[in-house]
Scaffold this motif. Structure first.
Motif, PDB file in Angstrom:
ATOM      1  N   UNK A 285     -35.847  -3.729  -7.060  1.00 40.07           N
ATOM      2  CA  UNK A 285     -35.918  -4.840  -6.103  1.00 40.07           C
ATOM      3  C   UNK A 285     -34.533  -5.468  -5.901  1.00 40.07           C
ATOM      4  N   UNK A 286     -33.829  -5.674  -7.022  1.00 37.26           N
ATOM      5  CA  UNK A 286     -32.512  -6.314  -6.945  1.00 37.26           C
ATOM      6  C   UNK A 286     -31.520  -5.410  -6.210  1.00 37.26           C
ATOM      7  N   UNK A 287     -31.565  -4.114  -6.517  1.00 37.18           N
ATOM      8  CA  UNK A 287     -30.625  -3.185  -5.868  1.00 37.18           C
ATOM      9  C   UNK A 287     -30.872  -3.176  -4.358  1.00 37.18           C
ATOM     10  N   UNK A 288     -32.138  -3.098  -3.986  1.00 35.88           N
ATOM     11  CA  UNK A 288     -32.451  -3.046  -2.551  1.00 35.88           C
ATOM     12  C   UNK A 288     -32.107  -4.368  -1.866  1.00 35.88           C
ATOM     13  N   UNK A 289     -32.318  -5.482  -2.579  1.00 31.67           N
ATOM     14  CA  UNK A 289     -31.965  -6.782  -1.982  1.00 31.67           C
ATOM     15  C   UNK A 289     -30.465  -6.864  -1.764  1.00 31.67           C
ATOM     16  N   UNK A 290     -29.697  -6.382  -2.754  1.00 27.41           N
ATOM     17  CA  UNK A 290     -28.237  -6.428  -2.619  1.00 27.41           C
ATOM     18  C   UNK A 290     -27.792  -5.542  -1.458  1.00 27.41           C
ATOM     19  N   UNK A 291     -28.367  -4.345  -1.375  1.00 26.77           N
ATOM     20  CA  UNK A 291     -28.002  -3.440  -0.272  1.00 26.77           C
ATOM     21  C   UNK A 291     -28.358  -4.076   1.071  1.00 26.77           C
ATOM     22  N   UNK A 292     -29.583  -4.658   1.140  1.00 26.80           N
ATOM     23  CA  UNK A 292     -30.033  -5.263   2.403  1.00 26.80           C
ATOM     24  C   UNK A 292     -29.177  -6.478   2.755  1.00 26.80           C
ATOM     25  N   UNK A 293     -28.717  -7.181   1.732  1.00 28.45           N
ATOM     26  CA  UNK A 293     -27.917  -8.379   1.981  1.00 28.45           C
ATOM     27  C   UNK A 293     -26.520  -8.045   2.477  1.00 28.45           C
ATOM     28  N   UNK A 294     -25.951  -6.954   1.953  1.00 26.00           N
ATOM     29  CA  UNK A 294     -24.540  -6.682   2.248  1.00 26.00           C
ATOM     30  C   UNK A 294     -24.281  -5.541   3.231  1.00 26.00           C
ATOM     31  N   UNK A 295     -25.195  -4.555   3.256  1.00 21.56           N
ATOM     32  CA  UNK A 295     -24.894  -3.387   4.091  1.00 21.56           C
ATOM     33  C   UNK A 295     -25.749  -3.359   5.357  1.00 21.56           C
ATOM     34  N   UNK A 296     -25.101  -3.401   6.515  1.00 26.58           N
ATOM     35  CA  UNK A 296     -25.859  -3.349   7.770  1.00 26.58           C
ATOM     36  C   UNK A 296     -26.489  -1.967   7.959  1.00 26.58           C
ATOM     37  N   UNK A 297     -27.512  -1.883   8.799  1.00 21.51           N
ATOM     38  CA  UNK A 297     -28.096  -0.583   9.115  1.00 21.51           C
ATOM     39  C   UNK A 297     -27.976  -0.355  10.612  1.00 21.51           C
ATOM     40  N   UNK A 298     -28.255   0.864  10.985  1.00 18.00           N
ATOM     41  CA  UNK A 298     -28.326   1.293  12.375  1.00 18.00           C
ATOM     42  C   UNK A 298     -28.326   0.125  13.391  1.00 18.00           C
ATOM     43  N   UNK A 299     -27.172  -0.080  14.021  1.00 13.99           N
ATOM     44  CA  UNK A 299     -27.008  -1.220  14.925  1.00 13.99           C
ATOM     45  C   UNK A 299     -27.498  -0.869  16.327  1.00 13.99           C
ATOM     46  N   UNK A 300     -28.756  -1.200  16.611  1.00 11.68           N
ATOM     47  CA  UNK A 300     -29.342  -0.723  17.868  1.00 11.68           C
ATOM     48  C   UNK A 300     -28.744  -1.415  19.091  1.00 11.68           C
ATOM     49  N   UNK A 301     -28.260  -2.658  18.885  1.00  4.62           N
ATOM     50  CA  UNK A 301     -27.682  -3.373  20.035  1.00  4.62           C
ATOM     51  C   UNK A 301     -26.455  -2.607  20.544  1.00  4.62           C
ATOM     52  N   UNK A 302     -25.747  -1.973  19.616  1.00  6.89           N
ATOM     53  CA  UNK A 302     -24.539  -1.231  19.996  1.00  6.89           C
ATOM     54  C   UNK A 302     -24.890   0.026  20.800  1.00  6.89           C
ATOM     55  N   UNK A 303     -25.995   0.698  20.400  1.00  5.67           N
ATOM     56  CA  UNK A 303     -26.346   1.957  21.074  1.00  5.67           C
ATOM     57  C   UNK A 303     -27.085   1.738  22.391  1.00  5.67           C
ATOM     58  N   UNK A 304     -27.818   0.634  22.490  1.00  6.40           N
ATOM     59  CA  UNK A 304     -28.589   0.384  23.704  1.00  6.40           C
ATOM     60  C   UNK A 304     -29.874   1.193  23.708  1.00  6.40           C
ATOM     61  N   UNK A 305     -30.772   0.885  24.685  1.00  5.50           N
ATOM     62  CA  UNK A 305     -32.053   1.595  24.721  1.00  5.50           C
ATOM     63  C   UNK A 305     -31.886   3.066  25.083  1.00  5.50           C
ATOM     64  N   UNK A 306     -32.921   3.843  24.781  1.00  6.80           N
ATOM     65  CA  UNK A 306     -32.884   5.263  25.099  1.00  6.80           C
ATOM     66  C   UNK A 306     -32.540   5.473  26.574  1.00  6.80           C
TER      67      UNK A 306
END
Ligand code: HEM
Length: 472
Positions: A285-306
């Motif tokens: 839980x702690x590892x995933x919380x730290x990852x979620x807190x610090x590391x962004x994921x797939x930035x959909x706003x940057x790619x735009x809709x299909x």
């Protein structure tokens, strides 16, 4: 009788808790590497919990909606509901971004811990009689986990993800005869069509999780029924004397013989192993919380809709699909051929036939390295030149195939074209594992011969072959 005793008696009458208590006393071997399976289990639990949260806000539809959220570049625009709802979820729902990231990293940890758990089971020989069935169930779970990741990847319906998941559609379509029906069932006909997202969503949130949960119940049931393997004991195991009342009772127990494989020596499931598992749970839980807190994921706003008309410059699957992508990239299209009216394309060979062969070999392994008698103790990988050699060769194969999946980056780094690196990569996929097997086999065999010679009295130089264990 105190109130708590009365409550206990009430439940005991109905549930026969005394028997459950016996179960709680079951031993679990204290080996750190055995905790990898638990990390996978807890990652799955977290995926389900965070998935439920995401499900409240996600809209599995490609119908256009007017976006009114806080991302300025899309305000007032008409967007597919799936894409718009993920934007909303990420930037406007409280904790939405955190939970989305958490779900993403939990998926990665799930697959990674399954892979490591599988390697642990392999190198310890824990797949041997009687655990072959659990190996087969486990391999099915690994495939399902990849299926869950694949179907989830497509859901935001952004340009990058839908192009990448479109590769899967093309692969499905390349299957001779069955291709079209499979593509129609899984993707709802064309990709992406208005049916695609609802289909993938249903698979992602219902069909696959239920299959994983059922598979896990079977996996754990078999584990309890067959008992856990245990590392070789160094000596006979004497009852622990820690001076407590339990230890005093323990003293009456008999010493367990080093070779006795009818009992498991380890921590009782409750409270000791439960406490260890709780630590693993909170660390996950702690590892995933730290990852979620610090590391962004797939930035959909940057790619735009299909955007059916466009193709992003760089398409990359997740790391755990990279080896499969590597097959597609290095197999030349000229490998395709016709069997009468049926086309066997290079895409089918790389995307379906070769991966199926790999998984078939994994499924079949306990029946290739088979045992007539059941084994209780784990094997030492340094005592098993053939099996360890095969395992290392498998890892090398997957690693080289994964590098092949990134052939464009490799070519760029070497200042050449992808065409120029493909043939060396294909050769490396064949030669690399063979070389790895040779090196590992030789190193272990030599080590064992040296150890056996040293163990002979007075270091005499008798030239008998090393003792062959049942692991050969
Ligand atoms: C959803 C994925 C999976 C989960 C959550 C899971 C969970 C577990 C857990 C908690 C254990 C007991 C602790 C341990 O030995 O690590 C276990 C044992 C085992 N697992 Fe898995 N597992 C999964 C996938 C796999 C895969 C992919 C394989 C192999 C292909 C596999 C084969 C086995 C075997 C043979 C055992 C018994 C090991 C022994 O007795 O030493 N599992 N699993």
């Amino acid at each position: 009788m105190s109130r708590s005793q009365r409550v206990y008696a009430w439940f005991d009458d109905r549930l026969d808790l005394d028997e459950a208590e016996q179960f709680m006393g079951k031993a679990f071997p204290a080996e750190d590497s055995f905790l990898l399976g638990e990390v996978a289990l807890f990652s799955f639990v977290m995926l389900v919990l965070t998935g439920i949260f995401l499900g409240f806000f996600y809209e599995p539809s490609t119908t256009e909606m007017t976006y009114e959220g806080s991302v300025a570049q899309f305000q007032g625009e008409s967007l597919p509901a799936a894409f718009g709802s993920v934007l909303q979820l990420t930037y406007d729902v409280p904790f939405g971004m955190f939970i989305r990231r958490f779900h993403h990293w939990a998926a990665h940890l799930f697959v990674a811990s399954i892979g490591l758990h599988m390697l642990r089971v392999f190198f310890h020989g824990a797949y041997r009689n009687p655990r072959e069935i659990n190996w087969v169930v486990g391999t099915t779970l690994a495939i399902l986990a990849m299926g869950a990741a694949y179907t989830g990847y497509a859901l935001p319906f952004d340009e990058f993800a839908s192009t990448a998941t479109g590769i899967g559609y093309n692969i499905a379509g390349s299957i001779p005869i069955l291709g079209d029906p499979i593509a129609a069932i899984v993707f709802g006909g064309d990709f992406p069509s208005s049916a695609t997202i609802p289909r993938l969503y249903f698979l992602h949130v219902f069909v696959i999780p239920i299959l994983i949960a059922g598979g896990l119940a079977l996996h754990m049931g078999l584990l309890v029924r067959q008992k856990h393997t245990e590392a070789q004991r160094e000596d006979d195991v004497k009852p622990v004397d820690s001076g407590t009342a339990e230890a005093a009772a323990d003293r009456n127990r008999e010493t367990v013989d080093r070779e006795d494989d009818s009992v498991v020596v380890g921590l009782p499931a409750f409270p000791n192993q439960t406490a260890v598992s709780a630590v693993v749970f909170f660390l996950t839980l702690a590892t995933l919380s730290a990852l979620a807190g610090f590391l962004p994921v797939h930035n959909i706003a940057e790619y735009g809709p299909n955007n059916p008309a466009g193709t992003p410059a760089l398409i990359m699957p997740d790391w755990f699909f990279m080896w499969l992508y590597g097959f597609l990239k290095v197999l030349p299209s000229s490998l395709g051929f016709h069997l009468g009216p049926i086309e066997i394309s290079a895409e089918f060979l790389g995307g379906v036939a070769l991966p199926s062969l790999v998984f078939l070999a994994v499924f079949a392994w306990p029946f290739i390295d088979r045992r007539r008698d059941s084994v209780h103790f784990t094997a030492d990988p340094f005592e098993r030149p053939v099996q360890t050699g095969v395992g290392v060769a498998g890892v090398v194969f997957v690693m080289i195939a994964s590098i092949a999946g990134m052939n464009n980056l490799l070519a760029e780094a070497l200042g050449t074209t992808t065409g120029a690196v493909n043939l060396p990569l294909l050769l490396a996929m064949i030669v690399g594992p063979i070389a790895a097997f040779g090196v590992v086999h030789r190193a272990i065999s030599r080590e064992r011969t040296t150890a056996d010679t040293a163990a002979q009295p007075d270091g005499d130089d008798r030239t008998e072959p090393p003792e062959v264990t049942d692991d050969e």
